[in-house]
Motif scaffolding. Sequence first.
Motif, PDB file in Angstrom:
ATOM      1  N   ASN A 103     -15.795  22.207 -16.070  1.00  0.00           N
ATOM      2  CA  ASN A 103     -16.415  22.596 -17.340  1.00  0.00           C
ATOM      3  C   ASN A 103     -16.701  21.402 -18.242  1.00  0.00           C
ATOM      4  OD1 ASN A 103     -16.310  25.355 -16.698  1.00  0.00           O
ATOM      5  ND2 ASN A 103     -14.182  25.455 -17.360  1.00  0.00           N
ATOM      6  N   GLY A 104     -16.358  20.200 -17.784  1.00  0.00           N
ATOM      7  CA  GLY A 104     -16.607  19.000 -18.573  1.00  0.00           C
ATOM      8  C   GLY A 104     -15.505  18.657 -19.554  1.00  0.00           C
ATOM      9  N   HIS A 105     -14.404  19.416 -19.563  1.00  0.00           N
ATOM     10  CA  HIS A 105     -13.295  19.121 -20.470  1.00  0.00           C
ATOM     11  C   HIS A 105     -12.442  17.998 -19.886  1.00  0.00           C
ATOM     12  CE1 HIS A 105     -14.182  23.410 -21.496  1.00  0.00           C
ATOM     13  NE2 HIS A 105     -14.223  22.839 -22.696  1.00  0.00           N
ATOM     14  N   LYS A 106     -12.275  16.945 -20.651  1.00  0.00           N
ATOM     15  CA  LYS A 106     -11.473  15.816 -20.178  1.00  0.00           C
ATOM     16  C   LYS A 106     -10.024  15.999 -20.603  1.00  0.00           C
ATOM     17  CE  LYS A 106     -15.143  12.399 -20.136  1.00  0.00           C
ATOM     18  NZ  LYS A 106     -15.556  11.074 -20.577  1.00  0.00           N
ATOM     19  N   SER A 107      -9.131  15.584 -19.745  1.00  0.00           N
ATOM     20  CA  SER A 107      -7.714  15.609 -20.096  1.00  0.00           C
ATOM     21  C   SER A 107      -7.349  14.278 -20.725  1.00  0.00           C
ATOM     22  CB  SER A 107      -6.868  15.885 -18.855  1.00  0.00           C
ATOM     23  OG  SER A 107      -7.096  14.911 -17.872  1.00  0.00           O
ATOM     24  N   GLY A 108      -6.134  14.200 -21.250  1.00  0.00           N
ATOM     25  CA  GLY A 108      -5.690  12.979 -21.915  1.00  0.00           C
ATOM     26  C   GLY A 108      -5.447  11.851 -20.935  1.00  0.00           C
ATOM     27  N   LYS A 109      -5.274  10.672 -21.485  1.00  0.00           N
ATOM     28  CA  LYS A 109      -5.022   9.488 -20.660  1.00  0.00           C
ATOM     29  C   LYS A 109      -3.723   9.669 -19.879  1.00  0.00           C
ATOM     30  CE  LYS A 109      -4.354   4.524 -21.019  1.00  0.00           C
ATOM     31  NZ  LYS A 109      -4.212   3.387 -21.930  1.00  0.00           N
ATOM     32  N   PRO A 110      -3.734   9.381 -18.572  1.00  0.00           N
ATOM     33  CA  PRO A 110      -2.519   9.554 -17.770  1.00  0.00           C
ATOM     34  C   PRO A 110      -1.423   8.573 -18.197  1.00  0.00           C
ATOM     35  CG  PRO A 110      -4.440   9.171 -16.376  1.00  0.00           C
ATOM     36  CD  PRO A 110      -4.867   8.972 -17.770  1.00  0.00           C
ATOM     37  N   ARG A 111      -0.209   9.084 -18.215  1.00  0.00           N
ATOM     38  CA  ARG A 111       0.938   8.221 -18.477  1.00  0.00           C
ATOM     39  C   ARG A 111       1.431   7.686 -17.147  1.00  0.00           C
ATOM     40  NH1 ARG A 111       5.548  11.028 -21.590  1.00  0.00           N
ATOM     41  NH2 ARG A 111       5.441  12.256 -19.720  1.00  0.00           N
ATOM     42  N   LEU A 112       1.640   6.400 -17.069  1.00  0.00           N
ATOM     43  CA  LEU A 112       2.157   5.809 -15.841  1.00  0.00           C
ATOM     44  C   LEU A 112       3.654   6.072 -15.758  1.00  0.00           C
ATOM     45  CD1 LEU A 112       0.159   2.474 -15.853  1.00  0.00           C
ATOM     46  CD2 LEU A 112      -0.346   4.576 -14.627  1.00  0.00           C
ATOM     47  N   LYS A 113       4.099   6.442 -14.585  1.00  0.00           N
ATOM     48  CA  LYS A 113       5.496   6.809 -14.382  1.00  0.00           C
ATOM     49  C   LYS A 113       6.323   5.592 -14.006  1.00  0.00           C
ATOM     50  CE  LYS A 113       4.453  11.207 -14.623  1.00  0.00           C
ATOM     51  NZ  LYS A 113       4.343  11.755 -15.928  1.00  0.00           N
ATOM     52  N   GLY A 114       7.491   5.482 -14.591  1.00  0.00           N
ATOM     53  CA  GLY A 114       8.430   4.443 -14.228  1.00  0.00           C
ATOM     54  C   GLY A 114       9.142   4.812 -12.934  1.00  0.00           C
ATOM     55  N   VAL A 115      10.096   4.011 -12.546  1.00  0.00           N
ATOM     56  CA  VAL A 115      10.797   4.212 -11.279  1.00  0.00           C
ATOM     57  C   VAL A 115      11.482   5.576 -11.220  1.00  0.00           C
ATOM     58  CG1 VAL A 115      12.679   3.352  -9.852  1.00  0.00           C
ATOM     59  CG2 VAL A 115      11.140   1.751 -10.941  1.00  0.00           C
ATOM     60  N   GLY A 116      12.127   5.989 -12.274  1.00  0.00           N
ATOM     61  CA  GLY A 116      12.870   7.243 -12.253  1.00  0.00           C
ATOM     62  C   GLY A 116      12.117   8.443 -12.768  1.00  0.00           C
ATOM     63  N   ARG A 117      10.810   8.339 -13.044  1.00  0.00           N
ATOM     64  CA  ARG A 117      10.085   9.427 -13.681  1.00  0.00           C
ATOM     65  C   ARG A 117       9.275  10.283 -12.725  1.00  0.00           C
ATOM     66  NH1 ARG A 117       8.029   8.923 -19.330  1.00  0.00           N
ATOM     67  NH2 ARG A 117       7.438  10.991 -18.668  1.00  0.00           N
ATOM     68  N   TYR A 118       9.111   9.858 -11.486  1.00  0.00           N
ATOM     69  CA  TYR A 118       8.337  10.634 -10.524  1.00  0.00           C
ATOM     70  C   TYR A 118       9.242  11.726  -9.998  1.00  0.00           C
ATOM     71  CZ  TYR A 118       4.088  10.866  -7.754  1.00  0.00           C
ATOM     72  OH  TYR A 118       2.885  11.241  -7.219  1.00  0.00           O
ATOM     73  N   ARG A 119       8.977  12.982 -10.338  1.00  0.00           N
ATOM     74  CA  ARG A 119       9.921  14.063 -10.081  1.00  0.00           C
ATOM     75  C   ARG A 119       9.709  14.816  -8.771  1.00  0.00           C
ATOM     76  NH1 ARG A 119       8.975  14.839 -15.769  1.00  0.00           N
ATOM     77  NH2 ARG A 119      10.738  13.946 -16.867  1.00  0.00           N
ATOM     78  N   SER A 120       8.551  14.621  -8.120  1.00  0.00           N
ATOM     79  CA  SER A 120       8.325  15.371  -6.890  1.00  0.00           C
ATOM     80  C   SER A 120       7.445  14.576  -5.931  1.00  0.00           C
ATOM     81  CB  SER A 120       7.654  16.711  -7.195  1.00  0.00           C
ATOM     82  OG  SER A 120       6.355  16.516  -7.696  1.00  0.00           O
ATOM     83  N   PHE A 121       7.554  14.929  -4.668  1.00  0.00           N
ATOM     84  CA  PHE A 121       6.663  14.388  -3.654  1.00  0.00           C
ATOM     85  C   PHE A 121       6.463  15.465  -2.602  1.00  0.00           C
ATOM     86  CE2 PHE A 121      10.945  13.026  -2.629  1.00  0.00           C
ATOM     87  CZ  PHE A 121      11.071  13.304  -1.272  1.00  0.00           C
ATOM     88  N   THR A 122       5.361  15.351  -1.854  1.00  0.00           N
ATOM     89  CA  THR A 122       4.959  16.419  -0.944  1.00  0.00           C
ATOM     90  C   THR A 122       4.805  15.896   0.479  1.00  0.00           C
ATOM     91  OG1 THR A 122       3.794  17.540  -2.723  1.00  0.00           O
ATOM     92  CG2 THR A 122       3.170  18.143  -0.497  1.00  0.00           C
ATOM     93  N   PHE A 123       5.348  16.659   1.422  1.00  0.00           N
ATOM     94  CA  PHE A 123       5.103  16.445   2.839  1.00  0.00           C
ATOM     95  C   PHE A 123       3.964  17.381   3.228  1.00  0.00           C
ATOM     96  CE2 PHE A 123       9.429  14.908   2.586  1.00  0.00           C
ATOM     97  CZ  PHE A 123       9.446  13.856   3.483  1.00  0.00           C
ATOM     98  N   PRO A 124       2.762  16.843   3.551  1.00  0.00           N
ATOM     99  CA  PRO A 124       1.633  17.722   3.846  1.00  0.00           C
ATOM    100  C   PRO A 124       1.706  18.450   5.185  1.00  0.00           C
ATOM    101  CG  PRO A 124       0.912  15.446   3.536  1.00  0.00           C
ATOM    102  CD  PRO A 124       2.384  15.463   3.449  1.00  0.00           C
ATOM    103  N   GLN A 125       2.542  18.003   6.105  1.00  0.00           N
ATOM    104  CA  GLN A 125       2.710  18.681   7.394  1.00  0.00           C
ATOM    105  C   GLN A 125       4.192  18.855   7.667  1.00  0.00           C
ATOM    106  OE1 GLN A 125       0.842  16.130  10.247  1.00  0.00           O
ATOM    107  NE2 GLN A 125      -1.120  17.181  10.089  1.00  0.00           N
ATOM    108  N   MET A 126       4.549  20.030   8.160  1.00  0.00           N
ATOM    109  CA  MET A 126       5.947  20.293   8.491  1.00  0.00           C
ATOM    110  C   MET A 126       6.024  20.901   9.890  1.00  0.00           C
ATOM    111  SD  MET A 126       7.694  19.248   5.950  1.00  0.00           S
ATOM    112  CE  MET A 126       9.272  19.837   6.495  1.00  0.00           C
ATOM    113  N   LYS A 127       7.107  20.589  10.604  1.00  0.00           N
ATOM    114  CA  LYS A 127       7.354  21.221  11.899  1.00  0.00           C
ATOM    115  C   LYS A 127       7.806  22.656  11.649  1.00  0.00           C
ATOM    116  CE  LYS A 127       8.596  17.078  14.445  1.00  0.00           C
ATOM    117  NZ  LYS A 127       9.634  16.416  15.227  1.00  0.00           N
ATOM    118  N   GLN A 128       7.555  23.524  12.589  1.00  0.00           N
ATOM    119  CA  GLN A 128       7.867  24.939  12.395  1.00  0.00           C
ATOM    120  C   GLN A 128       9.363  25.240  12.470  1.00  0.00           C
ATOM    121  OE1 GLN A 128       5.688  27.094  11.169  1.00  0.00           O
ATOM    122  NE2 GLN A 128       4.460  25.236  11.093  1.00  0.00           N
TER     123      GLN A 128
END
Length: 106
Positions: A39-64
């Motif tokens: 829709n053309g709406h811009k979000s605010g400037k991204p804040r850069l994360k320090g070492v302890g601020r990244y709260r999640s990560f994703t595994f895109p493939q998993m074994k069954q």
Amino acid sequence: MLNSKKLFPEYADIYSQVLQDCVARVKKTFDRWLKGDCNGHKSGKPRLKGVGRYRSFTFPQMKQDCIQGKFINLPKIGLVKLIEHRPLPDGFKIKTATITRLTDGM
């Protein structure tokens, strides 16, 4: 193309698809800041994360067969405690896994 594992040797222990997903998340954040959404709406400037601020990560493939009781077996990490909110129905496949650090430190 630069190889982040060669530039930063400490990244050698991180699963390559997890690194690729983190880069994609950062790219998406900056794209939304510079270009805006559909829709053309811009979000605010991204804040850069320090070492302890990244709260999640994703595994895109998993074994069954990755879930073993109350634990999940993650590549290069091993068994991690699993909080399963509801049981998986029969015939469902696990496609991705997002690992989140909660505010209580777990």
